[in-house]
Design an enzyme around this catalytic site. Structure first.
Site, PDB file in Angstrom:
ATOM      1  N   SER A  60      -7.952  96.804  31.506  1.00 43.99           N
ATOM      2  CA  SER A  60      -6.904  97.713  31.992  1.00 43.99           C
ATOM      3  C   SER A  60      -6.006  98.146  30.837  1.00 43.99           C
ATOM      4  O   SER A  60      -5.326  99.174  30.931  1.00 43.99           O
ATOM      5  CB  SER A  60      -6.068  97.034  33.080  1.00 43.99           C
ATOM      6  OG  SER A  60      -5.646  95.741  32.655  1.00 43.99           O
ATOM      7  N   GLU A 130     -17.353  92.094  35.058  1.00 47.51           N
ATOM      8  CA  GLU A 130     -17.252  92.716  36.381  1.00 47.51           C
ATOM      9  C   GLU A 130     -18.602  92.777  37.080  1.00 47.51           C
ATOM     10  O   GLU A 130     -19.637  92.948  36.442  1.00 47.51           O
ATOM     11  CB  GLU A 130     -16.699  94.146  36.240  1.00 47.51           C
ATOM     12  CG  GLU A 130     -15.234  94.186  35.874  1.00 47.51           C
ATOM     13  CD  GLU A 130     -14.624  95.583  36.008  1.00 47.51           C
ATOM     14  OE1 GLU A 130     -15.290  96.506  36.541  1.00 47.51           O
ATOM     15  OE2 GLU A 130     -13.465  95.742  35.578  1.00 47.51           O
ATOM     16  N   GLU A 198     -10.890  91.700  43.977  1.00 45.57           N
ATOM     17  CA  GLU A 198      -9.964  92.844  43.840  1.00 45.57           C
ATOM     18  C   GLU A 198     -10.133  93.821  45.004  1.00 45.57           C
ATOM     19  O   GLU A 198     -11.250  94.286  45.293  1.00 45.57           O
ATOM     20  CB  GLU A 198     -10.197  93.584  42.505  1.00 45.57           C
ATOM     21  CG  GLU A 198      -9.275  94.800  42.372  1.00 45.57           C
ATOM     22  CD  GLU A 198      -9.157  95.392  40.976  1.00 45.57           C
ATOM     23  OE1 GLU A 198      -9.711  94.809  40.025  1.00 45.57           O
ATOM     24  OE2 GLU A 198      -8.499  96.446  40.865  1.00 45.57           O
TER      25      GLU A 198
HETATM   26  O1  KIV Z   1      -8.523  94.596  33.564  1.00 50.05           O
HETATM   27  C1  KIV Z   1      -7.777  94.049  34.385  1.00 50.05           C
HETATM   28  O2  KIV Z   1      -6.551  94.123  34.304  1.00 50.05           O
HETATM   29  C2  KIV Z   1      -8.400  93.308  35.478  1.00 50.05           C
HETATM   30  C3  KIV Z   1      -7.499  92.710  36.506  1.00 50.05           C
HETATM   31  C4  KIV Z   1      -7.032  93.745  37.432  1.00 50.05           C
HETATM   32  C5  KIV Z   1      -8.140  91.581  37.219  1.00 50.05           C
HETATM   33  O3  KIV Z   1      -9.584  93.216  35.542  1.00 50.05           O
END
Ligand code: KIV
Length: 296
Positions: A60, A130, A198
């Protein structure tokens, strides 16, 4: 007194580094596990000061700190720079590096090599990947067998959101719920030490929890999970717009930052900054000597 002042923050010195057995014990005791993302030294220091259990250097960061419009373009080298900065700010939380899109799917060898880079070059304790389909499960197993702990991630998986039909909650049909359940169990069987749920219905999390032996960290997955994770910039309001339904804002730092920079700009323009207190002095005799020398 404000609630902020009442918070019990474990002091740096009294806190031991968080380990895998400590996380498993928290699950056993039913103690909520706290996870937050971090992408640089200051965000890591904030996580350390708050005494969180897990810090994720999330992909993220592609959006929150690098300004991409999704997590897809971020490269491994870019995330490693962020992870190294986070490492320098952390002492006790268990640190997880997020494998970026395209850095683990091709082969088990690619996945293991990428995971090793997070551990050797950035000091991560574990990695996250993921998805819970056959490819992700095989890669998780390979990385675990290579000796690196792996966190899984099911439900809304932003790296493949195009294939999921957009950035939206998953598991809201019987078929979709079965897919989430199958993937979560497959990742658990692959040896993952923990898993992120999520954006799935709270009731689905509650149905799955009795089947999960590993700590489950939720984000938009309701209260039944063993812990919660939020993106640093979302919880502190360092962003424009509201974000996802599951985000709760605990501060409004974007507004504070905008106001601070605007005040600085206004004071430079009005010559209110810098004031006499922001400058350095020179002895009058030294100044006079300089003037004479300079005039020659
Ligand atoms: O990249 C991220 O911040 C995440 C979280 C939302 C678990 O994968």
């Amino acid at each position: 007194m404000s609630t902020m002042k009442n918070l019990q923050i474990p002091s740096d010195a009294s806190r031991l580094p968080v380990t895998l057995p400590a996380l498993a014990e928290k699950k056993r005791l039913g103690e909520p596990i706290v996870m937050v993302t971090a992408y640089d030294y200051p965000s890591a220091r904030a996580a350390e000061a708050a005494g969180v259990d897990l810090v994720l250097v999330g992909d993220s960061g592609a959006m929150t700190v690098l300004g991409y419009d999704s997590t897809v373009p971020v490269t491994l080298d870019e995330l490693l720079v962020l992870a190294r900065a986070v490492r320098r700010g952390l002492r006790t939380p268990f640190m997880v590096g997020d494998l970026p899109f395209g850095s683990y799917e091709v082969s088990d060898e690619q996945a293991v090599q990428t995971a090793f880079r997070f551990v050797k070059e950035a000091g991560c304790d574990a990695v996250k990947l993921e998805g819970g389909g056959p490819v992700s499960v095989a890669r998780a197993k390979a990385i675990v067998q290579a000796g690196i702990p792996v966190m899984g991630h099911v439900g809304l998986t932003p790296q493949t959101s195009t294939a999921l039909g957009g950035y939206k909650a998953q598991g809201r049909s019987a078929h979709g719920a079965m897919k989430v359940a199958t993937e979560a169990l497959a990742l658990q069987d692959a040896g993952c030490f923990s898993i992120v749920f999520e954006a799935i219905p709270s009731a689905l999390s509650a149905e799955l929890m009795p089947h999960m032996q590993i700590p489950v960290i939720g984000i938009g997955a309701g209260p039944a999970t063993d812990g919660q994770v939020l993106v640093f910039h979302d919880l502190l309001g360092i962003r424009e717009g509201l974000g996802a339904r599951f985000v709760k804002r605990y501060a409004h730092l974007q507004e504070e930052m905008d106001a601070g920079v605007a005040a600085y700009a206004a004071e430079v323009r009005s010559r209110a900054y810098p004031g006499p207190e922001h400058g350095y002095s020179i002895d009058e005799a030294e100044l006079q000597a300089f003037r004479e020398a300079f005039a020659r």
